[in-house]
Motif scaffolding. Structure first.
Motif, short mmCIF file in Angstrom:
data_model
loop_
_atom_site.label_atom_id
_atom_site.label_comp_id
_atom_site.label_asym_id
_atom_site.label_seq_id
_atom_site.Cartn_x
_atom_site.Cartn_y
_atom_site.Cartn_z
N VAL A 134 21.41 84.04 19.17
CA VAL A 134 20.60 83.00 18.53
C VAL A 134 19.36 82.72 19.38
O VAL A 134 19.42 82.70 20.61
CB VAL A 134 21.44 81.72 18.34
CG1 VAL A 134 20.57 80.53 17.94
CG2 VAL A 134 22.53 81.96 17.29
N PHE A 135 18.23 82.50 18.72
CA PHE A 135 16.97 82.27 19.42
C PHE A 135 16.75 80.79 19.72
O PHE A 135 16.24 80.43 20.79
CB PHE A 135 15.81 82.79 18.57
CG PHE A 135 14.44 82.45 19.10
CD1 PHE A 135 13.90 83.13 20.18
CD2 PHE A 135 13.67 81.44 18.51
CE1 PHE A 135 12.65 82.81 20.68
CE2 PHE A 135 12.41 81.12 18.99
CZ PHE A 135 11.89 81.81 20.08
N GLY A 136 17.08 79.93 18.77
CA GLY A 136 16.77 78.51 18.93
C GLY A 136 17.75 77.63 18.18
O GLY A 136 18.68 78.10 17.54
N THR A 137 17.50 76.32 18.27
CA THR A 137 18.39 75.34 17.66
C THR A 137 17.60 74.33 16.83
O THR A 137 16.36 74.29 16.91
CB THR A 137 19.15 74.56 18.75
OG1 THR A 137 18.20 73.78 19.50
CG2 THR A 137 19.92 75.48 19.68
N LYS A 138 18.33 73.53 16.06
CA LYS A 138 17.69 72.47 15.29
C LYS A 138 18.57 71.23 15.31
O LYS A 138 19.80 71.33 15.27
CB LYS A 138 17.49 72.90 13.84
CG LYS A 138 16.61 71.93 13.04
CD LYS A 138 16.99 71.87 11.57
CE LYS A 138 18.17 70.97 11.34
NZ LYS A 138 18.32 70.56 9.93
N MET A 139 17.94 70.05 15.38
CA MET A 139 18.71 68.80 15.36
C MET A 139 17.87 67.73 14.66
O MET A 139 16.67 67.61 14.88
CB MET A 139 19.07 68.37 16.77
CG MET A 139 17.92 68.36 17.73
SD MET A 139 18.43 68.29 19.43
CE MET A 139 16.83 68.43 20.25
N ARG A 140 18.52 66.96 13.81
CA ARG A 140 17.82 66.04 12.90
C ARG A 140 18.15 64.58 13.19
O ARG A 140 19.31 64.20 13.39
CB ARG A 140 18.19 66.37 11.47
CG ARG A 140 17.69 65.39 10.43
CD ARG A 140 18.07 65.83 9.02
NE ARG A 140 17.74 64.80 8.03
CZ ARG A 140 18.62 63.94 7.54
NH1 ARG A 140 19.88 63.97 7.94
NH2 ARG A 140 18.25 63.04 6.64
#
Length: 296
Positions: A134-140
């Motif tokens: 995985v290259f990156g992450t996301k959080m909301r």
């Protein structure tokens, strides 16, 4: 961090697909896809069905690296396989950069915002994400009112976790969403931009983040963020707008590209033939790509 993927996200033409519905949003995603709630009797069966839906999207010839830069996955999707490969590895082999949603949902509203719930064992999840390529992450987070203290808390929390993600060698997508139907959305966006700029200015020369923001009320409101040297890319969520409406608003913002979820999959249905499914997906991909790269 994979340099080829870094360069693609930074310089590539296209958009990022959000395929990361989880928990409470999964039944809604399945219902929109034509799968009724009586089609499954357990959470495991529900996630099996949603993985079938995501597999159908990802393996479609219409879901290609010519127009799609990356895709955001839910943790379970990352851990499942497509055609004998982990989903993230399948995407990477297809030339699409994999991202992972890492937040655990939203806390109750306070001071006009919803902070992220605690993310237990985040380091272990990031370690597994690295193993999966995985290259990156996301959080909301969620902003409902132009409350300065609340918005400051949201941005403080996002960047605190973002630095933990950077330390793990991954690229964080920081997503402080301003609810598109909230009162005085414009004011919230102005406060948000100022708070984000403060944190960006404190990053070191070797640190960059991505931002995922609601399409602003005033076109090019986020121009200074898009041009900031500590920002790799700024992407926009559709936020409940129809695809046509989201595309029209996106076109007015130079340098802003899409990261749509519902607006991408809204015309897809479990009962469509593969030909019908691929055609509907192609229509969605084509219009979102056009809105991301062709500006007014």
């Amino acid at each position: 961090m994979n340099q080829e993927q870094f360069d693609k996200v930074k310089n590539g033409k296209g958009f990022i697909a959000a395929l990361d519905q989880s928990g409470g949003s999964t039944p809604k995603a399945l219902l929109a896809y034509g799968v009724q709630e009586d089609a499954y009797s357990s959470e495991d069966e529900m996630f099996d069905l949603v993985h079938e839906m995501r597999t159908r999207i990802i393996t479609s010839p219409s879901f290609n690296s010519d127009q799609i830069l990356g895709a955001i996955l839910f943790e379970q999707t990352m851990d499942r396989e497509i055609e004998g490969k982990y989903t993230s590895e399948y995407l990477a082999d297809k030339g699409i950069v994999p991202f992972l949603k890492v937040d655990k949902g939203l806390a109750d509203e306070k001071d006009g915002v919803q902070l992220m719930k605690p993310i237990p064992e985040l380091d272990k999840l990031l370690e597994r994400a690295n193993e999966r390529g995985v290259f990156g992450t996301k959080m909301r987070s969620n902003i409902l009112e132009p409350n300065e203290n609340g918005i400051k808390e949201v941005v403080d929390q996002q960047f605190e976790v973002g630095k933990q993600i950077l330390a793990a060698g991954l690229m964080p997508i920081i997503e402080p969403e301003v609810n598109v139907y909230s009162d005085n959305k414009e004011k919230s966006e102005q406060i948000l931009k100022e708070e984000i700029e403060k944190h960006l200015d404190q990053l070191t020369d070797d640190q960059q983040v991505m931002l995922k923001l609601s399409i602003p009320t005033n076109a090019n409101e986020y121009k200074s963020l898009i041009e900031h040297p500590r920002v790799l890319r700024v992407v926009a969520l559709s936020g409940g707008y129809s695809r046509d409406e989201a595309n029209e608003k996106l076109k007015k913002n130079d340098g802003l590209i899409a990261s749509f979820s519902r607006a991408l999959a809204s015309d897809l249905n479990v009962n469509q033939s593969d030909q019908e499914f691929d055609q509907k997906l192609k229509e969605a991909v084509d219009t979102i790509y056009d809105a991301s790269v062709n500006k007014e």
